[in-house]
Write a protein that holds these residues in place. Sequence first.
Motif, PDB file in Angstrom:
ATOM      1  N   GLU A   1       0.821  -1.196   0.000  1.00  9.05           N
ATOM      2  CA  GLU A   1       0.000   0.000   0.000  1.00  9.05           C
ATOM      3  C   GLU A   1       0.866   1.263   0.000  1.00  9.05           C
ATOM      4  O   GLU A   1       0.545   2.245  -0.671  1.00  9.05           O
ATOM      5  CB  GLU A   1      -0.938   0.009   1.209  1.00  9.05           C
ATOM      6  N   ILE A   2       1.976   1.243   0.727  1.00  7.94           N
ATOM      7  CA  ILE A   2       2.893   2.389   0.732  1.00  7.94           C
ATOM      8  C   ILE A   2       3.450   2.611  -0.672  1.00  7.94           C
ATOM      9  O   ILE A   2       3.489   3.744  -1.173  1.00  7.94           O
ATOM     10  CB  ILE A   2       4.026   2.177   1.751  1.00  7.94           C
ATOM     11  N   THR A   3       3.882   1.544  -1.332  1.00 10.87           N
ATOM     12  CA  THR A   3       4.422   1.650  -2.688  1.00 10.87           C
ATOM     13  C   THR A   3       3.372   2.182  -3.650  1.00 10.87           C
ATOM     14  O   THR A   3       3.660   3.042  -4.491  1.00 10.87           O
ATOM     15  CB  THR A   3       4.934   0.275  -3.164  1.00 10.87           C
ATOM     16  N   ALA A   4       2.142   1.697  -3.521  1.00  9.34           N
ATOM     17  CA  ALA A   4       1.065   2.157  -4.401  1.00  9.34           C
ATOM     18  C   ALA A   4       0.772   3.635  -4.177  1.00  9.34           C
ATOM     19  O   ALA A   4       0.569   4.397  -5.129  1.00  9.34           O
ATOM     20  CB  ALA A   4      -0.192   1.319  -4.168  1.00  9.34           C
ATOM     21  N   ARG A   5       0.766   4.076  -2.919  1.00  2.86           N
ATOM     22  CA  ARG A   5       0.493   5.490  -2.635  1.00  2.86           C
ATOM     23  C   ARG A   5       1.615   6.388  -3.139  1.00  2.86           C
ATOM     24  O   ARG A   5       1.362   7.456  -3.681  1.00  2.86           O
ATOM     25  CB  ARG A   5       0.288   5.689  -1.131  1.00  2.86           C
ATOM     26  N   VAL A   6       2.872   5.949  -2.973  1.00  5.45           N
ATOM     27  CA  VAL A   6       4.002   6.750  -3.463  1.00  5.45           C
ATOM     28  C   VAL A   6       3.960   6.854  -4.985  1.00  5.45           C
ATOM     29  O   VAL A   6       4.194   7.926  -5.559  1.00  5.45           O
ATOM     30  CB  VAL A   6       5.335   6.142  -2.970  1.00  5.45           C
ATOM     31  N   LYS A   7       3.636   5.756  -5.651  1.00 13.01           N
ATOM     32  CA  LYS A   7       3.539   5.768  -7.110  1.00 13.01           C
ATOM     33  C   LYS A   7       2.412   6.685  -7.570  1.00 13.01           C
ATOM     34  O   LYS A   7       2.585   7.491  -8.490  1.00 13.01           O
ATOM     35  CB  LYS A   7       3.308   4.345  -7.624  1.00 13.01           C
ATOM     36  N   LYS A   8       1.264   6.589  -6.915  1.00 16.03           N
ATOM     37  CA  LYS A   8       0.125   7.435  -7.278  1.00 16.03           C
ATOM     38  C   LYS A   8       0.448   8.905  -7.024  1.00 16.03           C
ATOM     39  O   LYS A   8       0.133   9.776  -7.836  1.00 16.03           O
ATOM     40  CB  LYS A   8      -1.102   7.014  -6.466  1.00 16.03           C
TER      41      LYS A   8
END
Length: 130
Positions: free
Chosen positions: A38-45
């Motif tokens: 979820e952290i990776t997805a939020r940083v990417k977004k």
Amino acid sequence: PSTTPQTQVDIEVQNMAEHLEGQLLNLALPPSPLDEVEITARVKKYGQVMKLHVLSQPVDPIHLRRPDFDLEPVQLSSGNNLETLRLPPHVDQADIDHLLETFTKCKKAVTTIPDDVKEDDMVVAFPNLT
């Protein structure tokens, strides 16, 4: 007969109140930890949003001017060439030499007031320091 519609309205109000209470965020609870996915997805977004909305906006040319030289032409830029904006602007060595020479001439031109000048001859009356 008039109590039945009132109770129906009361039930609808109660249902709406329960629904809205379920939508509220309980700030008394500690925040739940985020997993790595979820952290990776939020940083990417967040990075995509920054590139699409913030970095695609044109840079105001007033921010690209150097404070000491207002006569240089304004550079138009967008967020695509941020690396070139971080580089120091090119200054011609001849301009620097001319500025230093002019400063040296001005510095040498400063003279003291001779002792034989009377107060009436001066443009500005200086206060007595004693």
